[in-house]
Design a protein around this motif. Structure first.
Motif, PDB file in Angstrom:
ATOM      1  N   PHE A  45      32.341  45.427  28.025  1.00  0.00           N
ATOM      2  CA  PHE A  45      31.540  46.423  27.297  1.00  0.00           C
ATOM      3  C   PHE A  45      31.075  47.561  28.209  1.00  0.00           C
ATOM      4  N   GLY A  49      35.275  50.654  29.884  1.00  0.00           N
ATOM      5  CA  GLY A  49      35.894  49.367  29.559  1.00  0.00           C
ATOM      6  C   GLY A  49      36.078  48.371  30.677  1.00  0.00           C
ATOM      7  N   SER A 113      41.264  62.082  29.228  1.00  0.00           N
ATOM      8  CA  SER A 113      40.098  62.333  28.380  1.00  0.00           C
ATOM      9  C   SER A 113      38.869  62.704  29.203  1.00  0.00           C
ATOM     10  N   TYR A 114      38.858  62.339  30.484  1.00  0.00           N
ATOM     11  CA  TYR A 114      37.736  62.722  31.343  1.00  0.00           C
ATOM     12  C   TYR A 114      38.045  63.982  32.154  1.00  0.00           C
ATOM     13  N   ILE A 272      35.057  38.614  21.273  1.00  0.00           N
ATOM     14  CA  ILE A 272      35.086  39.808  22.108  1.00  0.00           C
ATOM     15  C   ILE A 272      36.470  39.959  22.713  1.00  0.00           C
ATOM     16  N   ILE A 273      36.813  41.212  23.015  1.00  0.00           N
ATOM     17  CA  ILE A 273      38.120  41.540  23.558  1.00  0.00           C
ATOM     18  C   ILE A 273      38.012  41.620  25.070  1.00  0.00           C
ATOM     19  N   GLY A 304      37.952  44.988  29.298  1.00  0.00           N
ATOM     20  CA  GLY A 304      38.471  44.774  27.954  1.00  0.00           C
ATOM     21  C   GLY A 304      39.548  45.775  27.564  1.00  0.00           C
ATOM     22  N   ASN A 305      40.224  46.338  28.564  1.00  0.00           N
ATOM     23  CA  ASN A 305      41.258  47.324  28.247  1.00  0.00           C
ATOM     24  C   ASN A 305      42.605  46.637  28.093  1.00  0.00           C
ATOM     25  N   ASP A 307      46.391  46.439  25.759  1.00  0.00           N
ATOM     26  CA  ASP A 307      47.326  47.072  24.834  1.00  0.00           C
ATOM     27  C   ASP A 307      47.392  46.219  23.565  1.00  0.00           C
TER      28      ASP A 307
END
Lengths: 327, 327
Positions: A45, A49, A113-114, A272-273, A304-305, A307
Motif C-alpha cells: 500500500f 506500490g 507518469s512522474y 490484498i494484492i 504490490g506491483n 502484472d
C-alpha cells in the motif's frame, strides 16, 4: 551517513510527509494455519506500490541543494526506478532512469507518469551500468543505486521502525533478500530497537547467492535460474553483505512453487494484492524452513506491483491451487 | 423489527464482537482521476470476505434461544450462505445451506469449513426454494433469506453507520443493488444519520430490474442477461423495493465493460482484491453516470471473494486494459 538507528530515525523524519505510514495486517486464518502470530507490514500500500519509496525518497531528500539541482540517475527495471522518479518530482529535480528495452510497459508508464526521463538500453547488467554512467557523465546527475547506498538502506529501515512501534514483543522478523537494501535496513532497525529479536532473511532457491554467501562467510556470485520473485533476482550488494553478516541470524531458501502458493494464499485469505517477492517470507513458513511455533513474527510485504494479465498460478495445475492453506 | 436507525444501531451492538470494523480506504490517484473525494468502505476485508457477515450474524443472533436451537436454513450460491454458516457456528446451532449443484467449489468449501450441512439442488430458483422448504419442514429450522429479511437488512446497514462515523460530511453514498438487502440498510442508515445525503444505487445494465422498477414506480421482473457481477443477478426483493422507493434518490446502470475495467483499476491502484459486484459503483463514476464533481462520496466495496483462476479481464483485448484510469 553510517547505517545505524539514528540514521534510520533521521530518515523517518525526513520522508514522513512524502510516504504512507502503512497498516499492519493480521489474519486469524493464517495464524491458525501457521500456529503463530503474523504481523504483515503492508508496503504494497506504500506510495508507488512498494517499500522502495522509502529509500528513494530518503536518498533524494538527503542531497544538498546544489547536488540535487543537477538531478539524479539510476538503472532499474522495477520499483526503485518508479520510486526515484516520484521522489525527484517531489523535490522538483530531474530524474534519469535507465531501463532495459524489455521492461514491462506498466513499469515504463509508471516512471513516465512522474515526469522522469527514461533512457532505454539493452537488457544486460553491463549495458545498464554503461548507460547510467553515460547519463551521469553528461548531466552531472548523482547516482542513487537501488541498494548499495546507505541513504537508501536507512530509508528502507523505516518500515521496521513503524512495525515495531505498532506491534509489541515481536520475536522474529522475516524479510526477503535480493540486493539486500531492505534487509540491511530491516536488520539494523530491528536489532537496534529490540536486541533479543531474531532476523531471518528468505531467498528464492533459484537465486540463492545471499544464502550461499552467508554460509561461506564471503560473497559468492551464483549463476541465476529464473525466479518468479523478480525483485530478488539480483546479487546481494557488497556493503549490504557486510551488514547482513553482522546483523542477520540466518538466511533460508524457498522453492518457486512455495512462493507462488504463498502469494495466492495471501491474496485469497487477506484480499490484498502482493507481488511474488513479497510472498517469499510466508513461503518459508509454509515450507517449514523456520522455527516459528508460538512466536510473534513481523513480515515485510514488500510491494504490490503485479502484472494482472499474467498471474503466476495461471498454468499451475488445479490440484495444487486447491490445496492452498488459506483456500 | 422495523428497519430504522434504532434497529441498525441495535444490530451494530449485537454483532460488534463477531465482525470486523473494516477500514475506509482513500486513493489520491482515484480522487484525481474522478475529480472528487472517494471513501471506500472495505467490506472485502470483512469476516468471510463480504458485508454479508453483518446481516447474517445479526439475523442469527436475533433469534430467541428455542428458535435458534432448531437451526437456520437458507438457499445461496454465494456469500450469504458462507456468512450464515459462520454465524450459526458462532452461535453453536445447526445451519442447512441449500446450494445449486453447479456452485463454485471454493464457495462449497467455504460453507463446509464452518461446519454447515450442505443440501445440493438443481440450479434453478424453483429447485432452490423447494429444497429449502423441504429442509425447513423436516428440521424446524428458521429461514434466513439473504435480503427479504429485516434483521439481515439492519445488519447490512451497519457498514454505513461505521463509514459515516469515520468520514465527515459525506454528500453521496453509492451502493450496488441486486436483491436490495445492502441498499435498504445503507439508504435507511445514511438518510437517518445525515438527511441531506444523497443515496444512489448502481446496477449492471444486464440485470436492471431495480432501475426499471424504480422508474416505473412498481416492481418489474426482467429477463436477465449474463452479468459478471454475480452478486447482483437476482431480482430486487418486495420489502426491499418499498424501502428503496422511499429512501433512494436514483438508480443508474453500468455496462459489463465498465464493471470489469473498474474492478481492474481498483485492483491496480489500491492493491486490494474486490469482487466484480464491488466495482459496480466505481464503474458508474467512470461512465459519467452520476454528478459527483467535488463531492465527498462514500462507496461500499461489498466483498472480495473472487475465483483467482478466472479473472474477468482475461480475454478482454489488451488495448482496453491499457486504457484503464489507474494504470
Amino acid at each position: 551517513m553510517p547505517l545505524d538507528l539514528a540514521a534510520i530515525r533521521a530518515a523517518h523524519e525526513r520522508i514522513r510527509s512524502y510516504i504512507k505510514r502503512t497498516p499492519v495486517l493480521t489474519s486469524t486464518r493464517l495464524d491458525e494455519a501457521s500456529g503463530t502470530s503474523l504481523f504483515f507490514k503492508c508496503e504494497n500500500f506504500q506510495k508507488a506500490g512498494a517499500f522502495k519509496a522509502r529509500g528513494a525518497t530518503n536518498a533524494v531528500f538527503s542531497l544538498d541543494d546544489a547536488t540535487a539541482q543537477r538531478g539524479i540517475a539510476t538503472h532499474s527495471s522495477g520499483n526503485h526506478g518508479t520510486a526515484l522518479a516520484r521522489a525527484a518530482k517531489l523535490r522538483g529535480i530531474p530524474a534519469h532512469i535507465v531501463m532495459p528495452s524489455n521492461s514491462a510497459k506498466v513499469k515504463v508508464r509508471a516512471v513516465e507518469s512522474y515526469g522522469a526521463r527514461i533512457v532505454f538500453c539493452e537488457p544486460t547488467q553491463a549495458a545498464r551500468e554503461a548507460a547510467c554512467a553515460d547519463v551521469i557523465a553528461k548531466t552531472g546527475a548523482t547516482l542513487i543505486h537501488s541498494f548499495e547506498n546507505e541513504d537508501v538502506m536507512s530509508g528502507q529501515g523505516t518500515a521496521t521502525v513503524e512495525l515495531l512501534e505498532d506491534v509489541s514483543n515481536v520475536d522474529l522478523m522475516l524479510c526477503p533478500v535480493g540486493g539486500g537494501g531492505l534487509l540491511s535496513g530491516t536488520a539494523v532497525a530491528a536489532k537496534s530497537m529490540r536486541p533479543q529479536i531474531k532476523v531471518i532473511a528468505v531467498e528464492p532457491e533459484n537465486a540463492d547467492d545471499a544464502a550461499q554467501s552467508f554460509r561461506a562467510g564471503r560473497l559468492i556470485r551464483t549463476e541465476k535460474k529464473f525466479t518468479i520473485a523478480d525483485g530478488l533476482r539480483t546479487n546481494v550488494g557488497t556493503p549490504n553483505f557486510a551488514i547482513i553478516q553482522r546483523y542477520v541470524d540466518d538466511i533460508v531458501t524457498v522453492s518457486e512453487e512455495a512462493i507462488i502458493m504463498a502469494m495466492r494464499t495471501i491474496w485469497e485469505t487477506t484480499k490484498i494484492i502482493i507481488e511474488p517477492s513479497a510472498a517469499v517470507p510466508y513461503a518459508a513458513i509454509t515450507e517449514d524452513k523456520i522455527d516459528i511455533g508460538g512466536k510473534r513474527v513481523g513480515i515485510i510485504l514488500t510491494g504490490g506491483n503485479v502484472d494482472l494479465d499474467k498471474l503466476p498460478w495461471m498454468g499451475i495445475r488445479d490440484q495444487k491451487s486447491e490445496d492452498g492453506v488459506g483456500s
